[in-house]
Structures are given as C-alpha cells and as structure tokens.
Design a protein around this motif. Structure first.
Motif, short mmCIF file in Angstrom:
data_model
loop_
_atom_site.label_atom_id
_atom_site.label_comp_id
_atom_site.label_asym_id
_atom_site.label_seq_id
_atom_site.Cartn_x
_atom_site.Cartn_y
_atom_site.Cartn_z
N GLY A 1 0.85 -1.19 0.00
CA GLY A 1 0.00 0.00 0.00
C GLY A 1 0.88 1.23 0.00
O GLY A 1 1.85 1.31 0.77
N SER A 2 0.56 2.20 -0.87
CA SER A 2 1.35 3.44 -0.98
C SER A 2 0.43 4.64 -1.02
O SER A 2 -0.71 4.56 -1.48
CB SER A 2 2.20 3.43 -2.25
N TYR A 3 0.97 5.77 -0.55
CA TYR A 3 0.28 7.06 -0.63
C TYR A 3 1.28 8.07 -1.15
O TYR A 3 2.36 8.22 -0.59
CB TYR A 3 -0.26 7.48 0.74
N LYS A 4 0.94 8.73 -2.24
CA LYS A 4 1.84 9.70 -2.88
C LYS A 4 3.22 9.10 -3.13
O LYS A 4 4.24 9.68 -2.76
CB LYS A 4 1.94 10.98 -2.04
N ASP A 5 3.25 7.92 -3.71
CA ASP A 5 4.49 7.20 -4.07
C ASP A 5 5.35 6.82 -2.87
O ASP A 5 6.54 6.57 -3.00
CB ASP A 5 5.33 8.01 -5.07
N GLN A 6 4.76 6.75 -1.68
CA GLN A 6 5.47 6.33 -0.47
C GLN A 6 4.81 5.06 0.07
O GLN A 6 3.63 5.07 0.42
CB GLN A 6 5.41 7.40 0.62
N GLU A 7 5.55 3.98 0.13
CA GLU A 7 5.00 2.72 0.63
C GLU A 7 4.84 2.81 2.15
O GLU A 7 5.80 3.09 2.87
CB GLU A 7 5.93 1.57 0.26
N PHE A 8 3.61 2.55 2.63
CA PHE A 8 3.36 2.61 4.07
C PHE A 8 3.09 1.23 4.67
O PHE A 8 3.17 1.07 5.89
CB PHE A 8 2.22 3.57 4.41
N VAL A 9 2.80 0.23 3.84
CA VAL A 9 2.58 -1.12 4.37
C VAL A 9 2.95 -2.15 3.31
O VAL A 9 2.80 -1.91 2.11
CB VAL A 9 1.13 -1.32 4.86
N ARG A 10 3.44 -3.29 3.80
CA ARG A 10 3.78 -4.43 2.94
C ARG A 10 3.28 -5.67 3.68
O ARG A 10 3.69 -5.93 4.81
CB ARG A 10 5.29 -4.48 2.73
N VAL A 11 2.39 -6.40 3.03
CA VAL A 11 1.82 -7.62 3.62
C VAL A 11 2.29 -8.80 2.78
O VAL A 11 1.95 -8.89 1.60
CB VAL A 11 0.28 -7.55 3.66
N GLY A 12 3.09 -9.68 3.38
CA GLY A 12 3.65 -10.81 2.65
C GLY A 12 3.03 -12.13 3.05
O GLY A 12 2.76 -12.38 4.23
N TYR A 13 2.78 -12.96 2.07
CA TYR A 13 2.20 -14.29 2.29
C TYR A 13 3.10 -15.33 1.63
O TYR A 13 3.69 -15.07 0.58
CB TYR A 13 0.81 -14.40 1.63
N TYR A 14 3.15 -16.51 2.22
CA TYR A 14 3.80 -17.64 1.57
C TYR A 14 2.75 -18.37 0.75
O TYR A 14 1.62 -18.56 1.19
CB TYR A 14 4.41 -18.60 2.59
N GLN A 15 3.14 -18.75 -0.46
CA GLN A 15 2.27 -19.52 -1.34
C GLN A 15 2.95 -20.83 -1.65
O GLN A 15 4.10 -20.85 -2.08
CB GLN A 15 2.00 -18.74 -2.63
N ASN A 16 2.25 -21.93 -1.44
CA ASN A 16 2.77 -23.24 -1.80
C ASN A 16 2.12 -23.69 -3.10
O ASN A 16 0.90 -23.62 -3.25
CB ASN A 16 2.49 -24.27 -0.69
N THR A 17 2.93 -24.15 -4.04
CA THR A 17 2.44 -24.61 -5.33
C THR A 17 2.83 -26.07 -5.51
O THR A 17 3.98 -26.45 -5.29
CB THR A 17 3.04 -23.77 -6.48
#
Length: 196
Positions: free
Chosen positions: A99-115
């Motif tokens: 998530g970014s506001y005015k080109d500044q990232e304020f949050v990063r939510v990471g998930y693991y994906q198994n394939t």
C-alpha cells in the motif's frame, strides 16, 4: 502515526488453480480523510534472491478515502509462467501486497504460497515440461506485515484533552460557601443554637 491501518485481507479463492487470478478483499481503517488515492500493488516473488524475476500482477487506485472503515475487492492476474525459472515453480513462493500514498509505501503484507500438482501421481513423478494447468496454489493465512513511516501531509484529528473532556462531562460541584460548617469542621443543619 499511520493514517491507514489494514484490518483484514481475505482471499476469496484460496486454494485455487495456479493459473487462476487472485481475488481478495482488503479492509482498512482511515483516521483522516485522504484527498489523494491509495495505490495497492500485488507482486509475485518466485525467486527471493533475484528481484528482476518479481512480477507485478496488478495494481489499483482507491480514493479519495473517507474517515472510517473502508473495503475494496482486488483481482490480480496469475503470474506469467514463462517468467518463472522451472526450478522455482513448485514449492514455496511469496505473494506481496503493498500500500502506498503519494508514491510512499506505508505497508507491505507478505504471504507464503505453496504450489504443487493436483494429484499424487504427478507429485511423485514430476512431469517434464511442467504442466501449469495441473498446478494448484495454497496461500498461507498468516501474513508478515511490515509498516513504514511516511509523510502523510494530513493531520489526524486531535483528541480533546482528558481534563477538558472530563470537565465538560462532570456534574456541578457545590461551592464551599453552600455548606455550613462548625468551627470543628463538621456539617451543621443550620438550626443549631449559638453557643453561650
């Protein structure tokens, strides 16, 4: 202090086929109105050691954003199989929502994906070439959330001070002049006789 806080990310099609789009709902809270859009991006990370192989699956703009709890549904394309090294297709990869506001990232939510393959025979005797139409993905529901301090250019509403709020809501306090007291400090009913 962050103006926007993610409350929930719900994957609406998990588990799913590897080639299916990602479909999810993001719920977040905003404590001050944002006149500019929030930008959300979905990134697939097949090879953690090589950022050049990261694939931005989609992005969307949400805004202007009012105060309160807000939600939106986001659909992102499946990763392009031709951009994933064959040795990185099966097993664990990462899916990142930013998530970014005015080109500044304020949050990063990471998930693991198994394939993995959708049947035991293919899991035991891996087909060559890879059969992407037979792969399934499962996204772990325990994300890793990283928050970043940014310049919001917006002031959150300031809470009233506790003293002012308490004074505004308290009952009237009688004045000391309203009470009759004897010299010894005890209250008098007003009909006592003067001492002689």
């Amino acid at each position: 202090m962050s103006i926007v806080t993610i409350r929930n990310v719900e994957f609406l099609n998990n588990p799913a086929r590897f080639l299916d789009p990602y479909h999810f709902r993001v719920t977040f809270e905003c404590i001050a109105p944002l006149p500019e859009d929030l930008e959300w991006r979905l990134i697939y990370v097949a090879s953690p050691g090589n950022e050049e192989l990261d694939q931005e699956l989609d992005d969307c703009l949400v805004g202007p954003v009012p105060v309160g709890v807000n939600a939106f549904e986001f659909e992102g394309s499946a990763p392009n199989p031709s951009k994933i090294p064959p040795e990185d297709v099966l097993g664990v990869a990462a899916l990142i929502l930013t998530g970014s506001y005015k080109d500044q990232e304020f949050v990063r939510v990471g998930y693991y994906q198994n394939t993995e393959y959708d049947n035991e025979e293919m899991k035991e005797a891996l087909p060559d070439p890879i059969r992407f139409d037979r792969l399934v993905r499962d996204i772990n529901q325990k994300p890793r959330v990283t928050r970043f301090q940014i310049k919001w250019d917006i002031s959150p509403p300031q809470p009233r001070s506790a003293v002012a709020a308490g004074a505004a809501n308290s009952a009237a306090v009688p004045s000391a002049d309203d009470l009759d007291e004897d010299n010894d400090g005890t209250e008098s009913s007003g009909d006592s006789k003067p001492a002689s």
